[in-house]
Motif scaffolding. Structure first.
Motif, PDB file in Angstrom:
ATOM      1  N   PHE A   1       0.790  -1.226   0.000  1.00 25.82           N
ATOM      2  CA  PHE A   1       0.000   0.000   0.000  1.00 25.82           C
ATOM      3  C   PHE A   1       0.823   1.278   0.000  1.00 25.82           C
ATOM      4  N   LYS A   2       2.131   1.160   0.006  1.00 24.97           N
ATOM      5  CA  LYS A   2       3.052   2.304  -0.030  1.00 24.97           C
ATOM      6  C   LYS A   2       2.683   3.323   1.051  1.00 24.97           C
ATOM      7  N   HIS A   3       2.290   4.513   0.651  1.00 24.94           N
ATOM      8  CA  HIS A   3       2.002   5.584   1.613  1.00 24.94           C
ATOM      9  C   HIS A   3       0.516   5.687   1.949  1.00 24.94           C
ATOM     10  N   ASN A   4      -0.287   4.747   1.469  1.00 27.40           N
ATOM     11  CA  ASN A   4      -1.722   4.774   1.725  1.00 27.40           C
ATOM     12  C   ASN A   4      -2.119   3.911   2.909  1.00 27.40           C
ATOM     13  N   CYS A   5      -1.213   3.773   3.865  1.00 28.25           N
ATOM     14  CA  CYS A   5      -1.547   2.984   5.045  1.00 28.25           C
ATOM     15  C   CYS A   5      -0.851   3.580   6.258  1.00 28.25           C
ATOM     16  N   TYR A   6      -1.369   3.215   7.398  1.00 29.30           N
ATOM     17  CA  TYR A   6      -0.760   3.621   8.657  1.00 29.30           C
ATOM     18  C   TYR A   6      -0.791   2.409   9.576  1.00 29.30           C
ATOM     19  N   ILE A   7       0.349   2.068  10.125  1.00 30.17           N
ATOM     20  CA  ILE A   7       0.423   0.940  11.051  1.00 30.17           C
ATOM     21  C   ILE A   7       0.771   1.498  12.414  1.00 30.17           C
ATOM     22  N   TRP A   8      -0.133   1.304  13.354  1.00 34.55           N
ATOM     23  CA  TRP A   8       0.049   1.831  14.704  1.00 34.55           C
ATOM     24  C   TRP A   8       1.082   0.997  15.454  1.00 34.55           C
ATOM     25  N   ASN A   9       2.036   1.648  16.079  1.00 30.01           N
ATOM     26  CA  ASN A   9       3.099   0.954  16.808  1.00 30.01           C
ATOM     27  C   ASN A   9       2.795   0.806  18.303  1.00 30.01           C
ATOM     28  N   LYS A  10       1.559   1.076  18.689  1.00 32.98           N
ATOM     29  CA  LYS A  10       1.075   0.969  20.072  1.00 32.98           C
ATOM     30  C   LYS A  10       1.635   2.036  21.002  1.00 32.98           C
ATOM     31  N   PHE A  11       2.235   3.073  20.429  1.00 32.02           N
ATOM     32  CA  PHE A  11       2.660   4.228  21.213  1.00 32.02           C
ATOM     33  C   PHE A  11       1.685   5.355  20.912  1.00 32.02           C
ATOM     34  N   GLY A  12       1.309   6.098  21.922  1.00 34.72           N
ATOM     35  CA  GLY A  12       0.349   7.179  21.730  1.00 34.72           C
ATOM     36  C   GLY A  12      -1.070   6.642  21.704  1.00 34.72           C
ATOM     37  N   ASP A  13      -1.998   7.532  21.391  1.00 33.72           N
ATOM     38  CA  ASP A  13      -3.415   7.158  21.369  1.00 33.72           C
ATOM     39  C   ASP A  13      -3.704   6.160  20.256  1.00 33.72           C
ATOM     40  N   ASN A  14      -4.586   5.232  20.541  1.00 30.88           N
ATOM     41  CA  ASN A  14      -5.013   4.256  19.548  1.00 30.88           C
ATOM     42  C   ASN A  14      -5.822   4.981  18.473  1.00 30.88           C
ATOM     43  N   PRO A  15      -5.415   4.898  17.216  1.00 33.66           N
ATOM     44  CA  PRO A  15      -6.089   5.630  16.138  1.00 33.66           C
ATOM     45  C   PRO A  15      -7.296   4.901  15.551  1.00 33.66           C
ATOM     46  N   TYR A  16      -7.733   3.830  16.189  1.00 26.21           N
ATOM     47  CA  TYR A  16      -8.774   2.979  15.624  1.00 26.21           C
ATOM     48  C   TYR A  16     -10.045   3.740  15.241  1.00 26.21           C
ATOM     49  N   LEU A  17     -10.646   4.463  16.178  1.00 28.50           N
ATOM     50  CA  LEU A  17     -11.904   5.159  15.878  1.00 28.50           C
ATOM     51  C   LEU A  17     -11.709   6.240  14.819  1.00 28.50           C
ATOM     52  N   TYR A  18     -10.610   6.950  14.881  1.00 27.21           N
ATOM     53  CA  TYR A  18     -10.325   7.971  13.867  1.00 27.21           C
ATOM     54  C   TYR A  18     -10.124   7.313  12.501  1.00 27.21           C
ATOM     55  N   SER A  19      -9.477   6.168  12.493  1.00 28.39           N
ATOM     56  CA  SER A  19      -9.265   5.443  11.236  1.00 28.39           C
ATOM     57  C   SER A  19     -10.591   5.054  10.603  1.00 28.39           C
ATOM     58  N   LEU A  20     -11.539   4.594  11.418  1.00 27.12           N
ATOM     59  CA  LEU A  20     -12.866   4.264  10.886  1.00 27.12           C
ATOM     60  C   LEU A  20     -13.517   5.495  10.271  1.00 27.12           C
ATOM     61  N   LYS A  21     -13.314   6.645  10.913  1.00 29.76           N
ATOM     62  CA  LYS A  21     -13.931   7.879  10.450  1.00 29.76           C
ATOM     63  C   LYS A  21     -13.374   8.340   9.106  1.00 29.76           C
ATOM     64  N   ILE A  22     -12.060   8.281   8.916  1.00 34.75           N
ATOM     65  CA  ILE A  22     -11.448   8.871   7.719  1.00 34.75           C
ATOM     66  C   ILE A  22     -11.253   7.898   6.569  1.00 34.75           C
TER      67      ILE A  22
END
Length: 115
Positions: free
Chosen positions: A12-33
């Motif tokens: 997916f090149k730059h069209n993905c984001y993999i959370w490294n478990k540091f910071g806030d979990n981006p799950y809900l925001y990911s669903l939104k965008i």
């Protein structure tokens, strides 16, 4: 798992984001965008949560460790309702009525409570 991260990044090149478990979990925001949602078949809770967005949900079907009637029925129901489709490396849009289980359950319970 690091090897899967690399496969996803390459695909997916730059069209993905993999959370490294540091910071806030981006799950809900990911669903939104997200325009599309890909979920593995073993995560019925993520499929259920994503179904509230109305966005296309692609399911990457993993081999069963043990076949569960509950899991088979779950996937059959969501596919028949037009909520999910199997992931086959192609993206396309479709529409379905987003699930709102809180509203549905409130509709069942309110008449019972207000009796």
């Amino acid at each position: 798992i690091k090897e899967y991260d690399e496969i996803i990044r390459m695909k997916f090149k730059h069209n993905c984001y993999i959370w490294n478990k540091f910071g806030d979990n981006p799950y809900l925001y990911s669903l939104k965008i997200s325009d599309f949602i890909i979920v593995t078949s073993d995560s019925t809770s993520m499929i259920s949560e994503a179904s509230s967005t109305g966005k296309p949900i692609f399911v990457y079907h993993l081999p069963f460790k043990r076949k569960s009637k509950r899991m088979v029925y779950f996937h059959k129901e969501f596919k028949e309702k037009g909520i999910t489709k199997p992931f086959n490396n192609n993206f396309h849009y479709w529409k379905y009525e987003p699930l709102n289980e809180a509203k549905r359950i409130a509709g069942i319970l309110n008449p019972l409570i207000l009796k």
